[in-house]
Design an enzyme around this catalytic site. Structure first.
Site, PDB file in Angstrom:
ATOM      1  N   CYS A 105       9.641  -3.320  -3.397  1.00  0.00           N
ATOM      2  CA  CYS A 105       8.870  -2.897  -4.569  1.00  0.00           C
ATOM      3  C   CYS A 105       7.568  -3.679  -4.555  1.00  0.00           C
ATOM      4  O   CYS A 105       7.563  -4.898  -4.771  1.00  0.00           O
ATOM      5  CB  CYS A 105       9.626  -3.146  -5.868  1.00  0.00           C
ATOM      6  SG  CYS A 105       8.632  -2.752  -7.336  1.00  0.00           S
ATOM      7  N   MET A 318       3.463   3.362  -7.142  1.00  0.00           N
ATOM      8  CA  MET A 318       4.271   2.292  -6.583  1.00  0.00           C
ATOM      9  C   MET A 318       3.369   1.414  -5.708  1.00  0.00           C
ATOM     10  O   MET A 318       2.512   1.923  -4.981  1.00  0.00           O
ATOM     11  CB  MET A 318       5.403   2.863  -5.736  1.00  0.00           C
ATOM     12  CG  MET A 318       6.299   3.857  -6.470  1.00  0.00           C
ATOM     13  SD  MET A 318       5.612   5.529  -6.573  1.00  0.00           S
ATOM     14  CE  MET A 318       6.000   6.145  -4.941  1.00  0.00           C
TER      15      MET A 318
END
Length: 397
Positions: A105, A318
């Site tokens: 992430c 993201m």
């Protein structure tokens, strides 16, 4: 009267990093059974986030019913030379009993450096009283190095500031991230362009055949042209996420791309690999109204990008997909580079549903092969809550 065992409590820190939120743990603070990979660890993280929840709300946990907020991070002191901490990321499914460990992430990477300082992983003599503390992170999921430049004040992490990040309501202190050698030369044995092509013809039964750039950089990502699949690139979340047929079509494209990239061997495996690859669609600049109501002018951006995460259109972008965008934009011939007008780009500003984001990448071509030494972007992070999370022990029979 039936007697049930009491809840267990686990030291935890709830943090925002970039446009994501997650629950952060020191490896040593987890119950012993959860200190190693496996079902016991997954069960505990699922229960903490409130999954699996057939209602899709994660009411009985810390998740906020979106892929951006159903995340867990485990940190430990790194045994790798030149690194401060090992960072392990788990993407927790909302409605299924599944934790995906296949990728990173990028947004929460900004919080990892700050948490490493907060949690005592960085020796005090390394932390300036005022200035920048550099934290070198080993991203254990994808075996890559991330360098976080964390501002400090009076020997502690500086969390407040005036840095604004579209997709985050309030300003905070800026944290610069460097993703070192982000192109994938390791995951699943893949190369940056696993098919050997900058653009492929991707055939998806029931959908069609269209151009696609399949890249492993930051995170495996498939890029398609918005116009080829009936979109403009100005879409917001509700335009996609309220359309079950569109979501099924995107998943079908993603699954076939995963197969072509060699990430899975059979289409059925895509259902258990939701976190990677990501799927995104690109378009040349045009004006649109962001989800906040702010107008984004075509002149403000180099291109438009919309990306899906865990089966839904992301509210912003993201961080790992931003690395893929920056990398692909730097390489002439990709769909991302073409959407940005072609030519050479050491950095691009792209439009996403919440606004804009700038990402840079350093790409060089050697002997016909492209390599990227580093991708750079700025994020922010802060602690929202710290203490203990309590759950009924899911591993106790």
């Amino acid at each position: 009267m039936n007697h049930f065992p009491p809840q267990i409590k686990i030291p935890a820190t709830y943090m925002r990093g970039g446009t994501s939120k997650g629950v952060f743990f020191k490896l040593e603070d987890l119950p012993e059974a959860a200190r190693t990979a496996g079902a016991a660890r997954d069960n505990i993280l699922l229960r903490i986030l409130g999954s699996p929840d057939p209602y899709g709300k994660q009411i009985d946990g810390l998740g906020n019913a979106s892929s951006s907020t159903s995340k867990a991070v485990i940190l430990s002191k790194s045994s790798r030379p030149g690194h401060d901490v090992d960072y392990l990321f788990g993407q927790v499914s909302i409605d299924k009993p599944f934790v995906d460990w296949s990728g990173n992430c990028g947004n929460l990477s900004a919080a990892v450096g700050a948490f490493a300082i907060h949690a005592g992983f960085i020796p005090p003599e390394r932390i300036a009283s005022d200035g920048i503390c550099t934290v070198t992170i080993w991203q254990a999921n994808i075996q890559k190095t991330i360098v976080a430049h964390v501002p400090v004040c009076n020997g502690e992490v500086q969390e407040t500031g005036d840095f604004e990040l579209d997709g985050v309501t309030f300003p905070a202190a800026e944290i610069q991230l460097e993703f070192i050698d982000p192109a994938d030369d390791g995951e699943d044995g893949g190369a940056m362009f696993p098919t050997g092509n900058l653009v492929d013809d991707l055939e998806v039964p029931g959908v069609g055949t269209f151009k696609a750039t399949l890249i492993n950089a930051g995170i495996p990502t498939v890029f398609v042209n918005a116009a080829d699949i009936g979109y403009t690139g100005t879409e917001l979340q509700d335009d996609i996420n309220n359309d079950p047929e569109a979501l099924a079509r995107f998943e079908n494209i993603r699954a076939h791309a995963a197969l072509k990239m060699g990430l899975i061997q059979d289409l059925s495996e895509a259902a258990t690999r939701q976190h990677t690859p990501k799927i995104a669609f690109v378009a040349p600049p045009q004006s649109y109204k962001a989800s906040s109501g702010k107008n984004v002018a075509a002149a403000e951006v180099d291109l438009l990008v919309r990306a899906l995460s865990m089966g839904k259109l992301h509210h912003a972008m993201m961080g790992t997909a931003a690395v893929a965008i920056g990398t692909a934009a730097a390489i002439p011939g990709t769909l991302v580079n073409a959407a940005a007008g072609g030519g050479n780009h050491e950095a691009v500003r792209f439009g996403h549903p919440s606004g804009t984001l700038r990402v840079g990448a350093q790409a060089v071509e050697r002997n016909g092969e492209w390599t990227v030494t580093k991708a750079i972007m700025s994020r922010s992070a802060r602690i929202i809550m710290e203490g203990f999370v309590r759950i009924p022990d899911p591993n106790q029979k």
